[in-house]
Design an enzyme around this catalytic site. Sequence first.
Site, PDB file in Angstrom:
ATOM      1  CE  LYS A 129      42.490  38.880  48.881  1.00  0.00           C
ATOM      2  NZ  LYS A 129      42.342  40.008  48.216  1.00  0.00           N
TER       3      LYS A 129
ATOM      4  NE  ARG B 261      35.674  40.529  49.616  1.00  0.00           N
ATOM      5  CZ  ARG B 261      36.700  40.046  48.866  1.00  0.00           C
ATOM      6  NH1 ARG B 261      36.680  38.577  49.253  1.00  0.00           N
ATOM      7  NH2 ARG B 261      36.854  40.330  47.939  1.00  0.00           N
TER       8      ARG B 261
ATOM      9  NE  ARG C 238      42.546  39.799  39.020  1.00  0.00           N
ATOM     10  CZ  ARG C 238      42.418  39.801  40.299  1.00  0.00           C
ATOM     11  NH1 ARG C 238      43.343  39.578  41.209  1.00  0.00           N
ATOM     12  NH2 ARG C 238      41.204  40.246  40.674  1.00  0.00           N
TER      13      ARG C 238
ATOM     14  NE  ARG D 195      37.939  37.684  39.837  1.00  0.00           N
ATOM     15  CZ  ARG D 195      38.455  38.217  40.693  1.00  0.00           C
ATOM     16  NH1 ARG D 195      39.505  37.521  41.193  1.00  0.00           N
ATOM     17  NH2 ARG D 195      37.866  39.098  41.625  1.00  0.00           N
TER      18      ARG D 195
ATOM     19  NE  ARG E 160      36.761  43.073  42.804  1.00  0.00           N
ATOM     20  CZ  ARG E 160      37.388  42.671  41.849  1.00  0.00           C
ATOM     21  NH1 ARG E 160      37.169  43.041  40.478  1.00  0.00           N
ATOM     22  NH2 ARG E 160      38.485  42.010  41.919  1.00  0.00           N
TER      23      ARG E 160
HETATM   24  P1  ADP Z   1      39.000  40.130  45.129  1.00  0.00           P
HETATM   25  O1  ADP Z   1      39.670  40.094  46.286  1.00  0.00           O
HETATM   26  O2  ADP Z   1      39.865  40.401  43.954  1.00  0.00           O
HETATM   27  O3  ADP Z   1      37.991  41.352  44.885  1.00  0.00           O
HETATM   28  P2  ADP Z   1      37.444  37.509  45.302  1.00  0.00           P
HETATM   29  O4  ADP Z   1      37.589  36.611  44.081  1.00  0.00           O
HETATM   30  O5  ADP Z   1      38.009  37.262  46.677  1.00  0.00           O
HETATM   31  O6  ADP Z   1      38.214  38.842  44.608  1.00  0.00           O
HETATM   32  O7  ADP Z   1      35.939  37.862  45.511  1.00  0.00           O
HETATM   33  C1  ADP Z   1      35.100  38.405  44.387  1.00  0.00           C
HETATM   34  C2  ADP Z   1      33.847  38.740  45.052  1.00  0.00           C
HETATM   35  O8  ADP Z   1      32.999  37.625  45.660  1.00  0.00           O
HETATM   36  C3  ADP Z   1      33.485  40.033  45.985  1.00  0.00           C
HETATM   37  O9  ADP Z   1      33.722  41.174  45.326  1.00  0.00           O
HETATM   38  C4  ADP Z   1      32.695  39.627  46.764  1.00  0.00           C
HETATM   39  O10 ADP Z   1      31.223  40.025  45.809  1.00  0.00           O
HETATM   40  C5  ADP Z   1      32.255  38.133  46.559  1.00  0.00           C
HETATM   41  N1  ADP Z   1      32.976  37.466  47.713  1.00  0.00           N
HETATM   42  C6  ADP Z   1      33.850  37.065  48.046  1.00  0.00           C
HETATM   43  N2  ADP Z   1      34.382  36.628  49.388  1.00  0.00           N
HETATM   44  C7  ADP Z   1      33.385  37.058  49.985  1.00  0.00           C
HETATM   45  C8  ADP Z   1      33.056  37.155  51.557  1.00  0.00           C
HETATM   46  N3  ADP Z   1      33.960  36.635  52.530  1.00  0.00           N
HETATM   47  N4  ADP Z   1      31.889  37.650  51.818  1.00  0.00           N
HETATM   48  C9  ADP Z   1      31.231  38.182  51.113  1.00  0.00           C
HETATM   49  N5  ADP Z   1      31.212  38.103  49.521  1.00  0.00           N
HETATM   50  C10 ADP Z   1      32.439  37.962  49.281  1.00  0.00           C
END
Ligand code: ADP
Length: 210
Positions: free
Chosen positions: A13, A88, A122, A152, A163
């Site tokens: 993404k 999400r 990554r 990260r 996740r």
């Molecule tokens: P990835 O898609 O690689 O898991 P992100 O950077 O999008 O990583 O998100 C990292 C973390 O941030 C998620 O695992 C979650 O804990 C939190 N997070 C991100 N966006 C949301 C959301 N829309 N609602 C709830 N938690 C979120």
Amino acid sequence: MNIVLLGAPGAGKGTQAKLIEEHYGLTHIATGDIFRANIKGGTPIGKLAKSYIDKGALVPDEVTCELVKDRLTNGEVGAGFMLDGFPRNLFQAGELDKFARVDLCINIDVDKCLLMDRICGRRVCSCGASYHVSTLNGATTCAKCGQPLYQRDDDNPATVEARLDTYASQTAPLAHYYEAQGKLFTVDGGSGTPEQVFAVIKQELDKYIK
Ligand code: ADP
Ligand code: ZN
């Protein structure tokens, strides 16, 4: 033109968002990046978010929805926005429909067995660029801007497993949500280079953006 990017962790993404942003001038808004900036800055939101992120769980909806609503209502969005990491779950998608218009959901589809390796290998840069150890040849700095690369905190096997589970149970159903609205575009994100994936997305976006 407002877009929601959907896809599992490691689907690409962020990489596609960067390419779309450069090409179409849409503003990339990534909730994960916003949370990580808050964690780095030691803010109350950061402290709260960290406890969930470390477990691979979702940050509570009230916090996340408020954050995105504020960003979309009070911040600049250029030629439109591109949400990465939001919504999400179905609740967040419903809330988003109350405060903004979504034109298209781009679903980047990647087989689960590829994701673990992609995420655990990554390495990222604070400029937003993302690499995989297998193609870095030992390099430790960003080819685009020269800053040091890092891993990260949540890109470790245990958290990634959680996740991916969270994604499958809570986020993947959003594909049906947008499909029912006639807004879903699914692209294979697992068998081509980032540029090849972008070429497919571009074909679709060119129908909307001149
Ligand atoms: P990835 O898609 O690689 O898991 P992100 O950077 O999008 O990583 O998100 C990292 C973390 O941030 C998620 O695992 C979650 O804990 C939190 N997070 C991100 N966006 C949301 C959301 N829309 N609602 C709830 N938690 C979120
Ligand atoms: Zn960089």
